[in-house]
Design an enzyme around this catalytic site. Structure first.
Site, PDB file in Angstrom:
ATOM      1  CG  ASN A  40      -1.810   1.102   1.384  1.00  0.00           C
ATOM      2  OD1 ASN A  40      -1.382   2.244   1.270  1.00  0.00           O
ATOM      3  ND2 ASN A  40      -3.073   0.815   1.635  1.00  0.00           N
ATOM      4  CG  ASP A  91      -3.769  -7.785  10.930  1.00  0.00           C
ATOM      5  OD1 ASP A  91      -3.885  -7.915   9.692  1.00  0.00           O
ATOM      6  OD2 ASP A  91      -4.614  -8.213  11.728  1.00  0.00           O
ATOM      7  CB  SER A  92      -5.191  -2.036  10.990  1.00  0.00           C
ATOM      8  OG  SER A  92      -5.307  -2.002   9.592  1.00  0.00           O
ATOM      9  CG  PHE A 112      -8.724   3.113   3.519  1.00  0.00           C
ATOM     10  CD1 PHE A 112      -7.929   3.933   4.283  1.00  0.00           C
ATOM     11  CD2 PHE A 112      -8.778   1.759   3.853  1.00  0.00           C
ATOM     12  CE1 PHE A 112      -7.198   3.428   5.364  1.00  0.00           C
ATOM     13  CE2 PHE A 112      -8.040   1.240   4.927  1.00  0.00           C
ATOM     14  CZ  PHE A 112      -7.245   2.096   5.681  1.00  0.00           C
ATOM     15  N   GLY A 113     -12.036   2.368   3.341  1.00  0.00           N
ATOM     16  CA  GLY A 113     -12.639   1.359   4.218  1.00  0.00           C
ATOM     17  C   GLY A 113     -13.803   1.893   5.052  1.00  0.00           C
ATOM     18  CG  ASP A 131     -11.203   6.262   7.223  1.00  0.00           C
ATOM     19  OD1 ASP A 131     -11.023   6.174   8.452  1.00  0.00           O
ATOM     20  OD2 ASP A 131     -10.278   6.154   6.399  1.00  0.00           O
TER      21      ASP A 131
END
Ligand code: IMP
Length: 203
Positions: free
Chosen positions: A11, A72-73, A155-156, A158
């Site tokens: 990324n 990792d999140s 993104f995601g 958010d």
């Protein structure tokens, strides 16, 4: 001599953030691709920390001369038993759009009052050093799930993750503002401290 660091991500935004935080004065920082590493890693851990370590340990086998970092999140929603948690990317299927995932989570919180909509982004970052030593840290940012998506940045998840003090989503603030307070920004700054500590004890 600069210390070689490989960050296990493809990324570009994460690469920019790690370069800003570690600084390129003391570190030569590579993505996995730039380091010529192509590994398919099965993330079957039960926690963010375990999944992060699975990645950094696997890559350290392929590049023993560098410090390997991996993250990792994900998003934990308290009222949903901390879902989607470590399955955040895979929630409702990897290829399902975040418009759909976000609408689904809002729907599942139907009727839940603001104080019970608490949630947090979590980011674990691990480091494996050339001598085999390991470190793992966790950064979090607290917030709540809004009643509708807001904002076009980020993104995601958010657009549905709102900040308690501002009542706006993390998709509504600038990337710089987000990096200053985000789970990932905090974890990356913490892992920098671990790296500096380790370098000092090895000298
Ligand atoms: P990864 O560990 O960076 O691959 O992230 C796992 C998943 O967690 C992402 O695909 C997103 O769904 C979610 N996630 C992690 N960090 C954030 C964030 O800062 N904003 C929105 N979603 C996030």
């Amino acid at each position: 001599m600069k210390t070689k660091v490989i960050f296990a991500t493809g990324n570009a935004n994460k690469m920019r953030e790690i370069r800003e935080i570690l600084g390129e004065k003391d570190f030569e920082i590579y993505s996995m691709k730039e380091a010529g590493i192509d590994l398919d890693i099965v993330e079957d851990g039960k926690t963010f920390e375990e999944n992060s370590l699975i990645k950094s340990r696997a890559i350290s086998q392929a590049a023993k001369d560098a410090i390997i970092l991996a993250d990792d999140s994900g998003l934990e929603i308290d009222a949903l038993n901390k879902e989607p948690g470590i399955y955040s990317a895979r929630y409702l299927g990897e290829d399902t759009s975040y418009d759909v995932k976000n609408a689904n989570l809002i729907e599942r919180l139907n009727g839940v009052e603001k104080e019970d909509r608490s949630a947090r982004f979590v980011c674990a970052v691990s480091a494996v050093f050339p001598d085999g030593a390991e470190a793992v840290v966790r950064g979090t940012i607290e917030g709540y799930i809004g009643w509708e998506p807001m904002g076009a940045n980020g993104f995601g998840y958010d657009p549905i993750f709102y900040l308690w003090d501002k009542d706006v989503s993390t998709a509504s603030i600038s990337p710089e503002e987000k990096n200053a307070i985000s789970h990932r920004g905090k974890a990356l700054r913490m892992i920098k401290e671990e790296i500096v500590k380790h370098e000092n004890t090895c000298r």
